[in-house]
Design an enzyme around this catalytic site. Structure first.
Site, short mmCIF file in Angstrom:
data_model
loop_
_atom_site.label_atom_id
_atom_site.label_comp_id
_atom_site.label_asym_id
_atom_site.label_seq_id
_atom_site.Cartn_x
_atom_site.Cartn_y
_atom_site.Cartn_z
N PHE B 310 65.18 77.31 6.35
CA PHE B 310 64.45 76.13 6.77
C PHE B 310 64.89 75.69 8.15
O PHE B 310 66.07 75.73 8.48
CB PHE B 310 64.71 74.97 5.82
CG PHE B 310 64.30 75.23 4.42
CD1 PHE B 310 63.02 74.93 3.99
CD2 PHE B 310 65.20 75.77 3.50
CE1 PHE B 310 62.64 75.18 2.69
CE2 PHE B 310 64.81 76.01 2.20
CZ PHE B 310 63.53 75.72 1.80
N ASP B 311 63.93 75.27 8.93
CA ASP B 311 64.25 74.54 10.14
C ASP B 311 64.53 73.12 9.66
O ASP B 311 63.98 72.70 8.64
CB ASP B 311 63.03 74.60 11.06
CG ASP B 311 63.20 73.71 12.26
OD1 ASP B 311 64.28 73.75 12.86
OD2 ASP B 311 62.24 72.98 12.59
#
Lengths: 76, 616
Positions: B310-311
């Protein structure tokens, strides 16, 4: 070259799509690589040379196989 | 002629069914041989006509279709006087096709519902100033349109006058009214629940967001995976091969009945329809629940993902950071803040926006020699001073000395999970700000669901400092967290994971992480419905709704499973039938056709289960 999107009656067997694809590809003036008959959405997408071939001929070819043509959209 | 007969196919099926029933009635109740035989003969003849016509049109374009096999089989049975067999086989084949069409239409309904939401008419302003109803094709970019309460917004546009509430479910999958006023953007296919709007058309037809979504979904449903392309190729040779096999059997055994039985049993019906049906139902389910899965290959790969990266900003958090803490070290703090805001107004970084929002009534100074130092911050000349705004790395780069008080403040801010913005003026630290971004609601719950779906690694990557990222990871229960990551570090990291044999999905908002989106096995975009990310990623979560992610993964897994089941059913049935024809007594043409049609029906019904899929 023009781009056509043809909406057919709902196709019921994948071999119908194959038939239509072969028939359309055999027409003179159709870019063979561009022909795509989609089974689930029952559409034919193709590019063709409108100097050599009219939309009517494409429509007739599909109809002669026994399939109904509902709508044709042409784009440049 | 051809089309007339084909259009009457359902009537023919019905008549042939009645004839067969009557003929059995004659045999068992009336005990009349002639009244038994003739209805069967008539049923065979009228039944085979539409099948033979289709077979003929296929042969004309050099395709050996299933119709060809059935036609030859029926004619063969007729020649050897097996009228019961020929009648029942034609009837079952026609009836099977009828059921197939009915159930397929149900499966396709998910997409049909979507396309039917496409607007058809619009109220367009004419030269006289009047609004007149026109077809949607007649609307061009720049036209002024009127939208009344209860009507569909016909195009993507901007509100000119008026106010109202719009239900944007067709774009976002989220069914609650959104307020619109002058200057708001409105989208084609959404519904104005109350109010009246005049809008200018910005994008029309296929160029609208809605048009693009429909096109993507349609393409996705017809896209083919590696396995499907193999089946297609296989069936191209398979059908003629069955024909040849039957011919060989006939020549060797001189048994015409056995040969035509093989023709009927060899039909590959369930195999060619099974996989597309699962695909269309799975993708259709997604489209209705705000998940765009771009094709059958995507479904296959996504179902095998074991690592999701995930960013942080905009993905796990809502992407609207705010200054939550600040410390001023300067004697003249007002001037320091004014310098800071002047420099930040040059930047469109998210943190810069937060800083500008935080400072009240700033005075702007002209800024010169602006230099953006990648991954660190900005340096510029303001009012004859050298001003540096950025993170700790920038302070080191600028050789700013930090005293104990400052260092304590910094580590306290980091402990709290803040991102830091430091401002130095002429090499002296003047301002320290701690900025925090709110987590999306319920992220933790959704991440738990992903774990339950057997995703082993949940990783967060961020450009923020390590302490901040660690805090987020701890709070959410992520397995790994890495801070201080530049965009190229992120893609390097994904490459490393892939090298270690992981199937990696990357979830980002597509703003600065498009390389990672493209590089990952599956790129998942948190799309607000208008982003370019929609086009470059493999999976789109509409309206940036994080809760769709577990549904998307669960759905991909269910769809991949469903396809496998259908392949097993189809291949199993054909093998079972062929084995029985050689090694058992009871197998004949009619039973073969019955089992064959039943298997087609079963794979379609199995595929349809996906339409109702919900993550538990």
């Amino acid at each position: 070259m023009k781009k056509a999107t043809i909406q057919l009656e709902t196709l019921t067997c994948p071999s119908c799509a194959m038939k239509i694809e072969k028939a359309v590809k055999s027409l003179d003036g159709v870019d063979k690589d561009s022909v795509n008959v989609t089974f689930m959405s029952s559409k034919v997408k193709l590019e063709f040379d409108d100097d050599k071939l009219s939309v009517d001929t494409i429509e007739k070819t599909i109809k002669s196989l026994g399939y109904e043509v509902k709508k044709i959209q042409i784009k440049d | 002629m051809l089309r007339f007969i084909l259009s009457k196919k359902n009537h023919i099926t019905l008549i042939s069914g009645i004839l067969i029933a009557f003929s059995y009635f004659s045999e068992f109740v009336l005990k009349n041989e002639t009244l038994f035989k003739w209805p069967m003969i008539i049923a065979s003849v009228i039944g085979v006509i539409p099948i033979a016509l289709q077979a003929f049109s296929a042969l004309k374009v050099k395709v050996v279709s299933i119709d060809v096999l059935v036609t030859i089989a029926v004619i063969g049975a007729f020649i050897i006087g097996e009228f019961t067999e020929s009648a029942i086989v034609t009837f079952l084949f026609l009836f099977g096709a009828f059921l197939e069409q009915r159930t397929l239409n149900k499966t396709r309904s998910a997409i049909k519902e979507l396309t039917q939401m496409a607007p058809e008419n619009a109220l367009k302003q004419m030269e006289s100033g009047e609004f007149i109803e026109v077809e949607i094709d007649e609307v061009d970019v720049g036209d002024v349109l009127l939208v009344k309460t209860g009507a569909k917004v016909p195009v993507d546009g901007t509100v000119l006058t008026g106010e109202g509430y719009i239900n944007e479910a067709s774009i976002t999958g989220e069914s609650f009214p959104v307020s619109k006023a002058k200057g708001s953007l409105v989208y084609a296919g959404t519904i104005l629940e109350n109010g009246t709007l005049q809008i200018t058309a910005d994008r029309v037809g296929e160029d609208t967001t809605f048009g693009k979504i429909i096109e993507l979904v349609e393409e996705a449903q017809d896209s083919k995976s590696e396995a499907e392309r193999f089946i297609d190729k296989f069936s191209k040779y398979y059908t003629p091969a069955v024909l040849v096999l039957a011919l060989i059997v006939w020549i060797i055994s001189k048994n015409l009945e056995l040969a035509i039985t093989i023709l009927v049993l060899g039909c590959p019906g369930a195999l060619v329809i099974g996989v597309p049906v699962s695909n269309v139902a799975g993708i259709g389910n997604g489209a209705r629940h705000g998940v765009l899965l771009k094709g059958s290959e995507v479904v296959q790969v996504f179902s095998r993902v074991d690592t999701i990266v995930f960013d942080k900003t905009g993905t796990l958090t809502i992407g609207k950071p705010k200054v939550v803490d600040s410390k001023l070290y300067a004697d003249d703090s007002d001037t320091a803040l004014n310098y800071l805001v002047s420099v930040e107004s040059e930047s469109d970084h998210l943190l810069a926006k937060a800083v500008i929002e935080y400072v009240n009534n700033p005075e702007y100074y002209p800024v010169g020699n602006t230099d953006v130092i990648k991954g660190k911050g900005i340096v510029a000349d303001v009012d004859g001073h050298r001003v540096a705004v950025g993170n700790l790395a920038l302070m080191e780069y600028e050789k700013v000395n930090l005293n104990k008080e400052m260092r304590d403040d910094i580590s306290r801010f980091e402990q709290n999970g803040d991102s830091l913005v430091l401002t130095s003026i002429d090499g002296e630290l003047n301002v320290l700000m701690g900025i925090r971004d709110k987590l999306r609601p319920d992220v933790k719950k959704h991440l738990q669901k992903l774990k339950a779906l057997r995703v082993k690694n949940l990783v967060v990557l961020s450009g923020d400092n390590q302490a901040t990222v660690d805090k987020v990871a701890e709070e959410l229960g992520l397995t790994q967290a890495y801070g201080n990551m530049l965009p190229q570090d992120k893609s390097e990291f994904i490459k490393k994971l892939q090298k270690n044999g992981h199937k990696v999905a990357f979830v980002g908002d597509g703003v600065n992480d498009s390389p990672s989106l493209a590089l990952a096995d599956i790129g998942i975009a948190m799309g607000s419905g208008t982003d370019v990310a929609i086009e470059t990623s493999d999976v789109v979560l509409m309206n940036s709704d994080f809760s769709r992610l577990p549904h998307a993964l669960g759905l991909a897994k269910a769809t991949a499973r469903n396809m496998l089941q259908n392949i097993i059913i189809a291949v199993g049935v054909v093998l079972f039938l062929l084995a029985n024809v050689f090694f058992s007594e009871w197998m004949n043409m009619s039973i073969g056709m019955l089992v064959h049609e039943a298997s087609i029906f079963v794979v379609i019904l199995n595929g349809m289960r996906l339409l109702g899929y919900k993550l538990r």
